[in-house]
Design a protein around this motif. Structure first.
Motif, PDB file in Angstrom:
ATOM      1  N   LEU A  82       0.822  -1.147   0.067  1.00 23.75           N
ATOM      2  CA  LEU A  82      -0.028  -0.061  -0.116  1.00 23.75           C
ATOM      3  C   LEU A  82       0.737   1.354  -0.028  1.00 23.75           C
ATOM      4  N   ALA A 175      -5.970   2.458  -1.776  1.00 20.13           N
ATOM      5  CA  ALA A 175      -5.453   1.602  -0.767  1.00 20.13           C
ATOM      6  C   ALA A 175      -6.610   0.729  -0.068  1.00 20.13           C
ATOM      7  N   SER A 178      -7.433  -2.319  -2.653  1.00 16.93           N
ATOM      8  CA  SER A 178      -6.329  -3.185  -2.566  1.00 16.93           C
ATOM      9  C   SER A 178      -6.140  -3.951  -1.290  1.00 16.93           C
ATOM     10  N   LEU A 179      -6.261  -3.359  -0.144  1.00 19.42           N
ATOM     11  CA  LEU A 179      -6.269  -3.807   1.024  1.00 19.42           C
ATOM     12  C   LEU A 179      -7.398  -5.062   1.396  1.00 19.42           C
ATOM     13  N   ILE A 263      -2.333  -5.011  -6.443  1.00 18.50           N
ATOM     14  CA  ILE A 263      -1.659  -4.026  -5.760  1.00 18.50           C
ATOM     15  C   ILE A 263      -0.392  -4.016  -6.788  1.00 18.50           C
ATOM     16  N   PHE A 309      -0.220   5.451   7.304  1.00 20.91           N
ATOM     17  CA  PHE A 309      -0.484   4.034   6.732  1.00 20.91           C
ATOM     18  C   PHE A 309       0.224   3.129   7.287  1.00 20.91           C
ATOM     19  N   ILE A 362      -7.249   2.242   7.579  1.00 22.79           N
ATOM     20  CA  ILE A 362      -6.649   0.938   7.735  1.00 22.79           C
ATOM     21  C   ILE A 362      -6.483   0.140   8.807  1.00 22.79           C
TER      22      ILE A 362
END
Length: 443
Positions: A82, A175, A178-179, A263, A309, A362
């Protein structure tokens, strides 16, 4: 020097992904720690304090779990994709800017200045196209388009948040997507139609609500007309739409044939697209200045993001398997067995409460994605992913500490609470209810 450290870390991570050498992974983790410490000295006071607290808490939790060095290494390496995505994605703005797309967007929006409803649709639609590629830079660029013409506060707060928050739910360059897809082991190909469908629905609802609001609060007198849109600009807008479609399609095709992490694919695209533009257009001389600016200004300005992050990702990883996380998981599992609506509302409430304290999504969403088991909750992986991303999108708009809310409130000249809750509370509530209904149908 710090830019080279961060870019070197990203480059080595991509190399390690393909060669899978244990010693190289340790080198990348070491570089990430130096990048974190370097960013700590340059970050703003609040992100620095919050980042140090979350990173310290994550390290202490790993120490108490007995995993210590291995746990910290795994936690940092898990969040590194990320960080690379965050660092490399701005490179995509270079070919867009040099191709003249931004001037055409500016011409389109200024042409709509005397028509509030069409202007709102233009802003939200433009952000729907640009935000998936340029992230928060899209909002900053759009605000610059208007120059000295200041948009009414309500227009800025409503259009910027609604347009941008849609990308949070579907763009692989974010992010969030993708996460969540990475942790739940879902391919982007299998998710995109659901995420994009809900995003388009959010856009439509936002435009309808604005049209109803504008009838009661006319803005026409506050806006000024501009010249008609030239044919050249209309052609450029069509090219921009085609560019975004090709870019997203390329990501899907590469994922389908290689089965690489999305990612990693996005990071590679962020490098290859500007390089390809330089080769095809033979515009390396024109690209020199933007590339230097990226190295010397864009990368060093990511101090706050790297702090938040990395520390939030470390905390989310450390929380996995702890008694607190297990307790939350058990509680949510019991709710899911009783009522999906109660479960979904509880997930949203937990994330919103955490993000309203200033902790990044996150940490909250990442911990839930790693901890919750869709099968035990009686739902599919896609359903849980859509719920978590819907929650992420809503909290991004509502939390006065999110990067989006902070930026938009500054542009609009009003507080973060007014920007999120007062200007967009109704829209977000409706989307939350519609989203929960759709997810319950998906299962």
């Amino acid at each position: 020097m710090r830019s080279y450290l961060i870019l070197g870390m990203c480059a080595l991570f991509l190399v390690e992904y393909f060669v899978e050498l244990e010693w190289l992974q340790l080198v990348v983790v070491g570089l990430s720690l130096f990048a974190f410490l370097g960013s700590a000295f340059k970050a703003d006071r609040f992100p620095r304090l919050l980042g140090i607290i979350m990173m310290t808490a994550g390290i202490i939790i790993e120490w108490r779990k007995g995993t210590w060095v291995q746990g910290i290494s795994d936690g940092l390496f898990l969040i590194l994709p990320l960080i690379c995505l965050l660092t490399l994605a701005p490179l995509l703005s270079i070919p867009l800017r040099l191709s003249g797309y931004f001037e055409s967007i500016a011409a389109l929006l200024r042409n709509l200045m005397h028509q509030p409803k069409k202007l709102y649709a233009g802003i939200t639609g433009t952000l729907f196209l640009l935000a998936p590629v340029l992230n928060l830079g899209s909002v900053r660029i759009l605000n610059e388009f208007f120059g000295e013409i200041k948009l009414p506060s309500a227009m800025s707060a409503k259009s910027y948040l609604v347009g941008f928050s849609t990308a949070v739910m579907w763009s692989p360059y974010f992010a969030s997507v993708s996460l969540v897809l990475h942790y739940l082991n879902i391919s982007f190909k299998g998710y995109i139609l659901y995420g994009m469908g809900l995003s388009i629905l959010s856009l439509v609802v936002g435009n309808i609500l604005f049209a109803l609001w504008e009838k009661r609060h006319p803005l026409s007198e506050e806006l000024t007309p501009e010249a008609p849109l030239e044919k050249e600009h209309r052609l450029q807008m069509m090219k921009l739409v085609l560019f975004v479609v090709i870019l997203m399609s390329a990501c899907l095709v590469v994922e389908n044939f290689t089965h690489w992490s999305m990612i990693v694919i996005v990071c590679l695209m962020s490098i290859l697209v500007p390089a390809g533009y330089g080769v095809i257009s033979k515009g390396w001389k024109r690209m020199a200045s933007p590339l230097v600016d990226f190295r010397d200004r864009t990368v060093p300005m990511m101090n706050n993001e790297i702090m938040l992050f990395m520390s939030a990702g470390m905390l989310a990883f450390a929380m996995k398997g702890t008694s607190a996380a297990n307790g939350v998981s058990t509680f949510l599992g019991q709710l899911a067995n009783q009522s999906f609506i109660l479960f979904a509302l509880a997930v949203m409430l937990i994330v919103l409460s955490i993000t309203y304290m200033g902790i990044h999504q996150i940490a909250a969403v990442g911990a839930l994605a790693m901890q919750l088991n869709p099968a035990e909750l009686g739902m599919s992986n896609i359903g849980l992913a859509l719920l978590l991303l819907l929650t992420w999108s809503i909290s991004t708009a509502l939390s006065p500490f999110s990067g989006l809310n902070l930026m938009v409130s500054r542009f609009a000249g009003i507080s973060g609470v007014q920007t999120g809750l007062r200007a967009n509370g109704l829209h977000l509530s409706i989307i939350a209810l519609i989203g929960i209904a759709i997810i319950s149908f998906i299962g």
